[in-house]
Design a protein around this motif. Structure first.
Motif, mmCIF file in Angstrom:
data_model
loop_
_atom_site.group_PDB
_atom_site.id
_atom_site.type_symbol
_atom_site.label_atom_id
_atom_site.label_comp_id
_atom_site.label_asym_id
_atom_site.label_seq_id
_atom_site.Cartn_x
_atom_site.Cartn_y
_atom_site.Cartn_z
ATOM 1 N N ALA A 14 0.999 -1.365 0.413
ATOM 2 C CA ALA A 14 -0.281 -0.172 0.179
ATOM 3 C C ALA A 14 0.673 1.242 0.182
ATOM 4 O O ALA A 14 0.540 2.388 -0.866
ATOM 5 N N VAL A 15 2.098 0.948 0.616
ATOM 6 C CA VAL A 15 2.946 2.795 0.836
ATOM 7 C C VAL A 15 3.752 2.703 -0.646
ATOM 8 O O VAL A 15 3.717 3.407 -1.104
ATOM 9 N N ALA A 16 4.046 1.552 -1.515
ATOM 10 C CA ALA A 16 4.473 1.278 -2.613
ATOM 11 C C ALA A 16 3.904 2.102 -3.711
ATOM 12 O O ALA A 16 3.759 2.803 -4.604
ATOM 13 N N ALA A 17 2.096 1.779 -3.466
ATOM 14 C CA ALA A 17 1.109 2.605 -4.227
ATOM 15 C C ALA A 17 0.863 4.040 -3.775
ATOM 16 O O ALA A 17 1.404 4.230 -5.238
ATOM 17 N N ALA A 18 1.266 4.393 -2.735
ATOM 18 C CA ALA A 18 0.849 5.293 -2.685
ATOM 19 C C ALA A 18 2.130 6.365 -3.219
ATOM 20 O O ALA A 18 1.882 7.516 -3.683
ATOM 21 N N VAL A 19 3.369 5.872 -3.451
ATOM 22 C CA VAL A 19 4.302 6.554 -2.923
ATOM 23 C C VAL A 19 4.872 6.552 -4.439
ATOM 24 O O VAL A 19 5.887 6.433 -5.343
ATOM 25 N N ARG A 20 4.258 5.498 -4.952
ATOM 26 C CA ARG A 20 4.570 5.293 -6.757
ATOM 27 C C ARG A 20 6.099 4.661 -6.567
ATOM 28 O O ARG A 20 6.287 5.590 -7.744
ATOM 29 N N ALA A 21 6.226 3.546 -6.215
ATOM 30 C CA ALA A 21 7.746 2.638 -6.024
ATOM 31 C C ALA A 21 7.601 2.518 -7.265
ATOM 32 O O ALA A 21 7.043 1.862 -7.724
ATOM 33 N N ASP A 22 8.916 1.633 -7.551
ATOM 34 C CA ASP A 22 9.621 1.387 -8.961
ATOM 35 C C ASP A 22 9.283 0.418 -8.150
ATOM 36 O O ASP A 22 8.804 -0.958 -9.466
ATOM 37 N N ARG A 23 9.748 -0.021 -7.368
ATOM 38 C CA ARG A 23 9.316 -1.463 -6.601
ATOM 39 C C ARG A 23 9.221 -1.956 -5.400
ATOM 40 O O ARG A 23 9.765 -0.685 -4.156
ATOM 41 N N CYS A 24 8.316 -3.199 -4.501
ATOM 42 C CA CYS A 24 8.341 -3.298 -3.462
ATOM 43 C C CYS A 24 9.116 -4.064 -3.148
ATOM 44 O O CYS A 24 8.745 -5.579 -2.955
ATOM 45 N N ASP A 25 10.453 -4.500 -2.759
ATOM 46 C CA ASP A 25 10.771 -5.212 -2.163
ATOM 47 C C ASP A 25 10.804 -6.014 -0.982
ATOM 48 O O ASP A 25 10.890 -5.648 -0.096
ATOM 49 N N ILE A 26 10.628 -7.393 -0.817
ATOM 50 C CA ILE A 26 10.209 -8.532 0.748
ATOM 51 C C ILE A 26 11.017 -8.944 1.506
ATOM 52 O O ILE A 26 11.261 -9.374 0.464
ATOM 53 N N TYR A 27 11.685 -8.211 2.212
ATOM 54 C CA TYR A 27 12.753 -9.368 2.233
ATOM 55 C C TYR A 27 12.291 -10.134 3.633
ATOM 56 O O TYR A 27 11.853 -9.896 4.786
ATOM 57 N N THR A 28 12.932 -11.747 3.536
ATOM 58 C CA THR A 28 12.851 -12.011 3.996
ATOM 59 C C THR A 28 13.260 -13.400 4.202
ATOM 60 O O THR A 28 14.636 -13.635 4.088
#
Ligand code: ASP
Ligand code: MG
Length: 422
Positions: A164-178
């Motif tokens: 949701a944050v990535a969509a709001a700031v129009r991020a190029d990518r959302c990296d999920i580190y797990t």
């Protein structure tokens, strides 16, 4: 320069050393010139402990006030956000922590499983640009605007916060580190020849996550699909210094199917043992019967999944078989028994030692006979299929739980998903 959201789960921030390791991952991206917002989970085990405390505080009543549950469990992420901001400042990086109410991240008022309605990213974007400041955002939590109260998104909800944050700031990518280095064709603990996927389409990932793969919260994939946020699942245990920020680190990109050149017929196999089967025998075959059965189940908030109807042994009535989550099994039986007079049946059977195995792939849209191959392969291994459901990009089979591993391994080979060397 890119704009990135980096999300770190509980095991990645389990102690201070790991939080400092996360800070070095963030520093690597900042040094490469990227604008970064970080979303963090609570330190491993903390949310469980907070939930446990809520339960323990209750003696006279059965359920606690969900608003106070949220007040308690939202604190886990707040601690991590503050600690990571300190660790980043310690490395000479501008950083500021943000709680859900501060951005704000607005949600519905369903405490304990609220849905994100809107994220205001304006202030953190301004700070990216004016101060090169990293935003460290507490995942899992939000604000219900009308009441002004803190909400939480349901277990695993930090994934959804990040997207949701990535969509709001129009991020190029959302990296999920797990704690895994990507999305696999199936669970590598069951099939040693499972392969990591380079890419997977949103729709496929949505099915995988809904049908038993535990990599991401389902809601986060839905949001990613809705806003076309490219989600990259990768390991947090690599040494930050070993990663070239401009290279291609190992991981799986969840993206629009147009971005995937080589389309496989079958992409992955999911399975779940948390299923139960209920069969209602000798039901009158007349209009309104399905409504009489599934209406009360819906009212009881029980999710019915597979449904099969067939002619009863007497040739005149019908048998109805369906599945529910194992956790709702007893409640479902009770609900049906209570409605016996309106439904009209002779016997109620059930089983919990069943498993659902699902085969997923967008290539199925254009290939006929994919499921038929599975039926043949399972028959050769004498695995009986109790129920079947299909949709455009997947089919699911209900089998005896004892055969789960054999079925998954058989199908994994059948569809050419095995890695070349074990
Ligand atoms: N800490 C929360 C949980 O354990 C949220 C999350 O980690 O995603 O469910
Ligand atoms: Mg998680």
């Amino acid at each position: 320069m890119a704009r990135l959201v980096m999300k770190f789960g509980g095991t990645s921030v389990a102690d201070i050393d790991r939080i400092r390791n996360v800070a070095r991952h963030v520093k690597r991206e900042v040094d490469a010139g990227h604008e970064v917002a970080v979303v963090v989970s609570a330190m491993a085990g903390v949310t469980d402990q907070l939930v446990g405390w809520c339960r323990a505080a209750l003696k006279e009543q059965k359920v606690f006030d969900a608003r106070e549950y949220d007040a308690v469990v939202a604190t886990g992420e707040q601690v991590t956000a503050g600690l990571l901001a300190i660790a980043l400042e310690d490395l000479g990086i501008n950083a500021r922590s943000w709680f859900g109410w501060q951005l704000p991240i607005l949600t519905s008022d369903v405490h304990g499983s609220a849905r994100i309605l809107e994220v205001n990213g304006a202030e953190i974007v301004r700070r990216f640009q004016e101060r090169h400041e990293v935003a460290v955002i507490a995942g899992f939590q939000g604000l219900h605007q009308e009441t002004g109260r803190v909400t939480t998104l349901g277990r695993g909800g930090s994934d959804t916060s990040a997207v949701a944050v990535a969509a709001a700031v129009r991020a190029d990518r959302c990296d999920i580190y797990t704690d895994v280095d990507g999305v696999y064709t199936t669970d590598p603990r069951v099939v040693s020849r499972a392969r990591r996927l380079d890419k997977i389409a949103f729709e496929e990932m949505l099915e995988l996550a809904s049908l038993g793969a535990k990599v991401l919260q389902v809601r986060s994939v839905e949001l990613g699909m809705l806003h076309n946020v490219r989600i990259f699942v990768r390991s947090s245990f690599e040494r930050p210094e070993d990663i070239d920020p401009h290279g291609h680190p190992p991981g799986t990109l969840i993206c629009d199917e147009d971005e995937i050149m080589e389309k496989q017929t079958v992409t992955g196999i999911a399975f779940s043992r948390d299923e139960a089967q209920i069969s209602i025998r000798q039901v009158q075959d007349k209009p309104g019967v399905a409504a009489a059965i599934f209406g009360p189940l819906a009212e009881a908030n029980i999710n019915v999944d597979m449904i099969v109807q067939n002619v009863s042994a007497d040739g005149k009535t019908t048998d109805l078989t369906f599945t529910v989550p194992a956790a709702d099994y007893q409640r479902a039986l009770d609900t049906i028994a209570k409605a016996k007079a309106t439904i009209g049946y002779t016997r109620l059977d059930g089983a919990t030692d069943v498993a659902k195995v699902s085969v997923i792939g967008i290539g199925m849209r254009s290939h006929a006979g994919v499921a038929a191959e599975a039926f043949r392969a399972l028959a050769e291994r004498s695995i009986n299929i109790r129920a079947i459901t299909t949709s455009e990009i997947k089919f699911s089979l209900l089998i005896d739980a004892a055969f789960t591993e054999l079925a998954v391994r058989t199908l994994h080979s059948l569809y050419g998903l095995d890695r070349a060397t074990a």
